[in-house]
Motif scaffolding. Structure first.
Motif, PDB file in Angstrom:
ATOM      1  N   ASP A 127    -122.380 -62.699  49.643  1.00 19.75           N
ATOM      2  CA  ASP A 127    -122.511 -63.643  48.563  1.00 19.75           C
ATOM      3  C   ASP A 127    -122.246 -62.913  46.958  1.00 19.75           C
ATOM      4  N   PHE A 128    -122.490 -61.565  46.979  1.00 25.88           N
ATOM      5  CA  PHE A 128    -122.563 -60.882  45.599  1.00 25.88           C
ATOM      6  C   PHE A 128    -122.419 -59.331  46.080  1.00 25.88           C
ATOM      7  N   TYR A 129    -121.694 -58.654  44.851  1.00 25.67           N
ATOM      8  CA  TYR A 129    -121.363 -57.362  45.393  1.00 25.67           C
ATOM      9  C   TYR A 129    -121.815 -56.702  43.827  1.00 25.67           C
ATOM     10  N   VAL A 130    -122.539 -55.673  44.060  1.00 22.40           N
ATOM     11  CA  VAL A 130    -123.099 -54.776  42.968  1.00 22.40           C
ATOM     12  C   VAL A 130    -122.634 -53.111  43.245  1.00 22.40           C
ATOM     13  N   THR A 131    -121.951 -52.921  42.339  1.00 18.33           N
ATOM     14  CA  THR A 131    -121.423 -51.420  42.297  1.00 18.33           C
ATOM     15  C   THR A 131    -121.313 -50.838  40.845  1.00 18.33           C
ATOM     16  N   PHE A 132    -120.572 -49.721  40.694  1.00 20.00           N
ATOM     17  CA  PHE A 132    -119.975 -49.040  39.553  1.00 20.00           C
ATOM     18  C   PHE A 132    -118.337 -49.609  39.244  1.00 20.00           C
ATOM     19  N   ASP A 133    -118.029 -49.198  38.401  1.00 15.41           N
ATOM     20  CA  ASP A 133    -116.780 -49.244  37.986  1.00 15.41           C
ATOM     21  C   ASP A 133    -115.722 -48.047  38.834  1.00 15.41           C
ATOM     22  N   ASN A 134    -115.435 -48.533  39.936  1.00 20.82           N
ATOM     23  CA  ASN A 134    -114.914 -47.481  40.819  1.00 20.82           C
ATOM     24  C   ASN A 134    -113.426 -46.812  40.599  1.00 20.82           C
ATOM     25  N   PHE A 135    -112.732 -47.625  40.073  1.00 18.68           N
ATOM     26  CA  PHE A 135    -111.662 -47.335  39.526  1.00 18.68           C
ATOM     27  C   PHE A 135    -111.588 -46.241  38.327  1.00 18.68           C
ATOM     28  N   GLN A 136    -112.582 -46.574  37.521  1.00 18.28           N
ATOM     29  CA  GLN A 136    -112.941 -45.707  36.416  1.00 18.28           C
ATOM     30  C   GLN A 136    -113.554 -44.334  36.856  1.00 18.28           C
ATOM     31  N   VAL A 137    -114.289 -44.511  37.768  1.00 19.29           N
ATOM     32  CA  VAL A 137    -114.983 -43.148  38.619  1.00 19.29           C
ATOM     33  C   VAL A 137    -113.622 -42.076  38.737  1.00 19.29           C
ATOM     34  N   GLY A 138    -112.638 -42.615  39.529  1.00 21.67           N
ATOM     35  CA  GLY A 138    -111.469 -41.776  39.794  1.00 21.67           C
ATOM     36  C   GLY A 138    -110.650 -41.411  38.317  1.00 21.67           C
ATOM     37  N   VAL A 139    -110.508 -42.356  37.593  1.00 22.61           N
ATOM     38  CA  VAL A 139    -109.750 -41.988  36.397  1.00 22.61           C
ATOM     39  C   VAL A 139    -110.734 -40.807  35.652  1.00 22.61           C
ATOM     40  N   ASP A 140    -112.124 -40.969  35.743  1.00 19.17           N
ATOM     41  CA  ASP A 140    -112.873 -39.725  35.078  1.00 19.17           C
ATOM     42  C   ASP A 140    -112.824 -38.668  35.691  1.00 19.17           C
ATOM     43  N   GLN A 141    -112.790 -38.746  37.137  1.00 18.85           N
ATOM     44  CA  GLN A 141    -112.682 -37.297  37.991  1.00 18.85           C
ATOM     45  C   GLN A 141    -111.406 -36.674  37.642  1.00 18.85           C
ATOM     46  N   ALA A 142    -110.002 -37.288  37.718  1.00 17.68           N
ATOM     47  CA  ALA A 142    -109.006 -36.646  37.185  1.00 17.68           C
ATOM     48  C   ALA A 142    -109.042 -36.264  35.727  1.00 17.68           C
ATOM     49  N   THR A 143    -109.400 -36.986  34.826  1.00 17.92           N
ATOM     50  CA  THR A 143    -109.394 -36.701  33.584  1.00 17.92           C
ATOM     51  C   THR A 143    -110.394 -35.301  33.417  1.00 17.92           C
ATOM     52  N   SER A 144    -111.529 -35.241  34.090  1.00 19.94           N
ATOM     53  CA  SER A 144    -112.267 -34.044  33.999  1.00 19.94           C
ATOM     54  C   SER A 144    -111.618 -32.831  34.530  1.00 19.94           C
ATOM     55  N   LEU A 145    -110.962 -32.939  35.607  1.00 19.87           N
ATOM     56  CA  LEU A 145    -110.068 -31.853  35.953  1.00 19.87           C
ATOM     57  C   LEU A 145    -109.009 -31.477  35.362  1.00 19.87           C
ATOM     58  N   VAL A 146    -108.304 -32.319  34.638  1.00 17.68           N
ATOM     59  CA  VAL A 146    -107.307 -31.661  33.687  1.00 17.68           C
ATOM     60  C   VAL A 146    -108.092 -31.289  32.501  1.00 17.68           C
ATOM     61  N   SER A 147    -109.337 -31.612  31.903  1.00 19.37           N
ATOM     62  CA  SER A 147    -109.910 -30.976  31.108  1.00 19.37           C
ATOM     63  C   SER A 147    -110.390 -29.567  31.443  1.00 19.37           C
ATOM     64  N   GLY A 148    -110.833 -29.462  32.691  1.00 23.36           N
ATOM     65  CA  GLY A 148    -111.157 -28.058  33.172  1.00 23.36           C
ATOM     66  C   GLY A 148    -109.972 -27.284  33.152  1.00 23.36           C
ATOM     67  N   LEU A 149    -108.773 -27.765  33.722  1.00 19.72           N
ATOM     68  CA  LEU A 149    -107.653 -26.871  33.610  1.00 19.72           C
ATOM     69  C   LEU A 149    -107.200 -26.377  32.381  1.00 19.72           C
ATOM     70  N   ASN A 150    -107.464 -27.331  31.384  1.00 19.32           N
ATOM     71  CA  ASN A 150    -106.880 -26.863  30.066  1.00 19.32           C
ATOM     72  C   ASN A 150    -107.963 -25.759  29.452  1.00 19.32           C
ATOM     73  N   THR A 151    -109.405 -25.856  29.952  1.00 20.29           N
ATOM     74  CA  THR A 151    -110.444 -24.822  29.523  1.00 20.29           C
ATOM     75  C   THR A 151    -110.047 -23.587  30.217  1.00 20.29           C
ATOM     76  N   HIS A 152    -110.077 -23.532  31.352  1.00 22.08           N
ATOM     77  CA  HIS A 152    -110.034 -22.362  32.170  1.00 22.08           C
ATOM     78  C   HIS A 152    -108.716 -21.963  32.446  1.00 22.08           C
ATOM     79  N   PHE A 153    -107.686 -22.474  32.365  1.00 28.63           N
ATOM     80  CA  PHE A 153    -106.215 -22.162  32.926  1.00 28.63           C
ATOM     81  C   PHE A 153    -105.440 -22.328  31.512  1.00 28.63           C
ATOM     82  N   ALA A 154    -105.680 -22.473  30.568  1.00 28.41           N
ATOM     83  CA  ALA A 154    -104.889 -22.731  29.314  1.00 28.41           C
ATOM     84  C   ALA A 154    -103.669 -21.657  29.286  1.00 28.41           C
TER      85      ALA A 154
END
Length: 371
Positions: A134-161
């Motif tokens: 009847d109803f679904y409660v959740t987080f914005d799961n596509f955005q979770v993936g976007v944010d995970q990958a974005t943080s990975l790239v941010s970390g690569l830029n920080t630690h492997f510039a």
């Protein structure tokens, strides 16, 4: 018609604010609360801090709102969850809140719930291939993936510039969890263009969700796969490896153990590959604080519990919960009305602000690495 309990006061949801919803507590399945109706809460496992927190927060809020609660954890075993839900239906619950182990494995139980007039709230993991939710409660799961990958790239830029290209590997969740596909698709919307332009290289060549999948989100399975990848594609630890996309903190810890055992690190400052995560499990937050894991996605389970409880109150009053998304969550039979909550990325720079100041964790828990 669904069962109705008109005696529930319209202000019942306000009780949630004073319920003191907690992100941790005891982990026993039980029944308690008042007599306004009974809610069955089915959670997948107690092996993850996250699901213990979800179960306890939901139970506490429901009891504060006057409901009796039957909370059960299924130990990541599908037949156990099926049996527990069958028992809840037989015992006459009025609403079911279900976080499914396998989103396609509950058709028989949900048909029985529909036949009994029991409203069903799909909790965080979308239940698929049935009209009987009847109803679904959740987080914005596509955005979770976007944010995970974005943080990975941010970390690569920080630690492997200055490194080009970056060598990475990709991990996904359990294929029987609908969310795993949203996480993967969100992440690949960021990573695939970087693969295409040569900014990153997946050293193993394993770039499909089926190749990256981790059954039941298992830390041990993730560690084994990472060990095999290191042996087969990175010279047993001598090859350049810069980052790992991980969709869950337990998977992240398995990956990190394999990396450290192979001689990488032991910290980011020592060349440990950047590893993402999800759920802000305290063991991983401690590792972020110590400069080991790079990031995690914080999904405030207290807020998710509040939305599930609000939906339960609405159904008890023969009302319809208000969704904020009616387009994105097709379960294979229909588009399920959904309520999506926001997420945030946690790194060493904002642990205090996001997790401690919000009351989700204490500084003592982070320092100790345990709940």
């Amino acid at each position: 018609m669904k069962r109705t309990y008109k005696m529930i006061a319209a202000g019942a949801v306000a009780l949630l604010a004073v319920a003191g919803l907690s992100a941790c507590g005891d982990d026993n399945g039980d029944t308690g609360g008042g007599g306004a109706g009974t809610v069955g809460v089915s959670m997948p496992t107690q092996t993850s801090e996250r699901w213990i927190a979800d179960g306890n927060s939901t139970r506490e809020g429901l009891e504060a709102a006057g409901f009796s609660v039957n909370l059960q954890f299924a130990n990541d075993d599908i037949p156990t969850q099926q049996q527990q839900i069958d028992q809840m239906i037989t015992q006459g619950v009025d609403v079911l809140i279900i976080a499914a182990i396998d989103g396609t494995a509950l058709g028989t139980q949900l048909q029985a719930a529909a036949d009994a007039g029991i409203s069903v709230i799909s909790y965080d993991r979308l239940i698929r291939d049935t009209p009987n939710i009847d109803f679904y409660v959740t987080f914005d799961n596509f955005q979770v993936g976007v944010d995970q990958a974005t943080s990975l790239v941010s970390g690569l830029n920080t630690h492997f510039a200055g490194v080009s290209p970056w060598y990475i590997e990709l991990f996904a969740g359990s294929l029987d969890d609908n969310n795993a596909h949203f996480f993967w698709n969100g992440a690949m919307s960021v990573i695939q263009p970087l693969i295409d332009d040569g900014t990153v290289v997946v050293g193993s060549g394993q770039t499909t969700i089926e190749q990256g999948a981790t059954l039941r989100w298992s830390q041990e399975a993730a560690q084994t796969r990472m060990e095999n990848l290191i042996t087969a594609h990175y010279g047993g630890g001598s090859g350049a490896l810069h980052g790992i996309l991980s969709p869950f903190d337990g998977i992240s810890r398995g990956i990190i153990t394999a990396l450290q055992n192979a001689g990488y690190g032991p910290t980011l400052a020592d060349g440990l590959p950047v590893v993402s995560g999800q759920d802000a499990e305290v063991a991983s937050v401690a590792m972020i604080d110590q400069g080991v894991q790079y990031s995690t996605i914080f999904k405030d389970t207290r807020l998710l519990a509040e939305q599930a409880i609000a939906a339960a109150v609405a159904f008890m009053n023969d009302e319809t919960p208000t969704p904020n998304n009616t387009t994105d969550y097709d379960n294979g039979v229909f588009v399920v009305p959904s309520f999506l909550l926001p997420v945030s990325t946690v790194t060493v720079d904002n642990i205090q602000e996001e997790l401690i100041d919000s009351g989700f964790l204490t500084r003592e828990q982070v320092d100790a690495g345990v709940m």
